[in-house]
Write a protein that holds these residues in place. Structure first.
Motif: not given
Length: 339
Positions: A322-327
């Protein structure tokens, strides 16, 4: 008519039986001829290394790859016919142009090694390598009683900590060889591999030295579920270093716990500070945490082009990146929490 038919069928059966017997005798004769016929070699003499704990089929393939032109399937059949299935021994064997399939099997079954072998596995900690060296009966144990620091001095290595500095491979040696010579060989092999990887490294990596690349390679080695994912895992940790984020990788925490680790990592373990706890400290740990192989060295010095900052195990040996924390949180819910 019926009597004639039965007579005809009986004669046909006898003829078929005779053909089968002749064929079997011919096949057995051909097989016996092959078993006693000198084999073609890519060179003479030639040395073949049989790795420890190899199956009969694997031994046949290793012999073929080593330069002995012999069908591994015929080899396996002959091993079973001669009753040597459980007798094949690891080691380095020398064969010349007079070698036959039967003599090859006999030599390996008797353990007439030209050299002995010790296999160091990728991802082992140095203490496991040292235990394997200490336990090998064909080595002269000159390192026995030495501390790790003393061992490093004895082999002429400038580094005081041995972790990560020995290349995992299969090593050959003669009976009575000093274990210090094996350590020297493995140490120099890692220096060569690390230098080659460092010289071919990608630009702008956040490492100050080849040793830091080695530390990263050891982390990649311990984090890898699927070999093909090594460059992506390396990319995640490189991206985190560039952004000043903590690496937050469990294998470093486990390494820092040493013998206190009992098989499960708990929340309090992640919160207990050690020099290797990448949940409580920024940057790389002070030393490697394992012996990395060639693929992990390559991944650490040439990570995949990726913006990923997180990964989570899917449960099938692979990882979701994942590229982001939410993802990443959604992936954790899906693969770890079953939501």
């Amino acid at each position: 008519m019926r009597r004639y038919f039965l007579f005809y069928m009986k004669r046909l059966f006898l003829r078929l039986l005779l053909v089968a017997v002749i064929f079997t005798i011919a096949a057995a004769g051909a097989f016996a001829w092959w078993a006693n016929r000198p084999l073609a070699l890519t060179a003479s003499p030639i040395e073949v290394v049989i790795k420890p704990n190899s199956s009969v089929a694997s031994v046949g393939r290793q012999i073929q790859r080593g330069g002995v032109r012999m069908d591994p399937r015929l080899f396996a059949l002959l091993v079973r016919l001669t009753g040597h299935g459980a007798d094949l021994k690891a080691g380095g064997y020398e064969f010349d142009s007079s070698a036959t399939p039967l003599s090859v099997i006999g030599k390996i079954a008797r353990g007439e090694v030209n050299h002995y072998v010790l296999t160091v596995i990728e991802g082992w900690e140095f203490r496991k390598m040292r235990a394997a060296v200490d336990a090998h009966p064909a080595l002269k144990h000159d390192s026995r009683g030495l501390s790790d620091v003393e061992l490093m001095k004895a082999i002429g290595a400038p580094e005081p900590a041995p972790e990560g500095l020995f290349f995992p491979d299969t090593y050959l040696f003669a009976r009575g060889s000093s274990d210090l010579e094996l350590y020297k060989h493995a140490y120099r092999a890692m220096q060569r591999r690390l230098t080659d990887a460092w010289n071919a490294r990608a630009p702008d990596l956040p490492y100050k030295s080849p040793y830091e690349a080695l530390i990263m390679a050891s982390i990649v080695e311990k984090e890898t579920g699927q070999p093909a994912e090594r460059p992506l895992i390396a990319a995640v940790f490189v991206n985190r270093l560039r952004k000043g984020m903590m690496l937050q990788t469990d294998p470093t925490v486990i390494y820092g716990m040493g013998e206190a680790f009992e098989g499960n990592i708990r929340k309090r373990d992640l919160q207990s500070d050690t020099p290797y706890n990448t949940y409580t400290r920024n940057g790389l740990p002070p030393t490697p945490i394992a012996l990395p192989g060639l693929a992990s060295l390559a991944a650490a010095t040439a990570p995949a082009p990726s913006d990923a900052l997180y990964f989570v195990a899917r449960g099938d040996g692979s990882s979701h990146f994942s590229n982001s924390l939410p993802e990443h949180n959604r992936a954790v819910d899906k693969y770890q929490r079953g939501k």
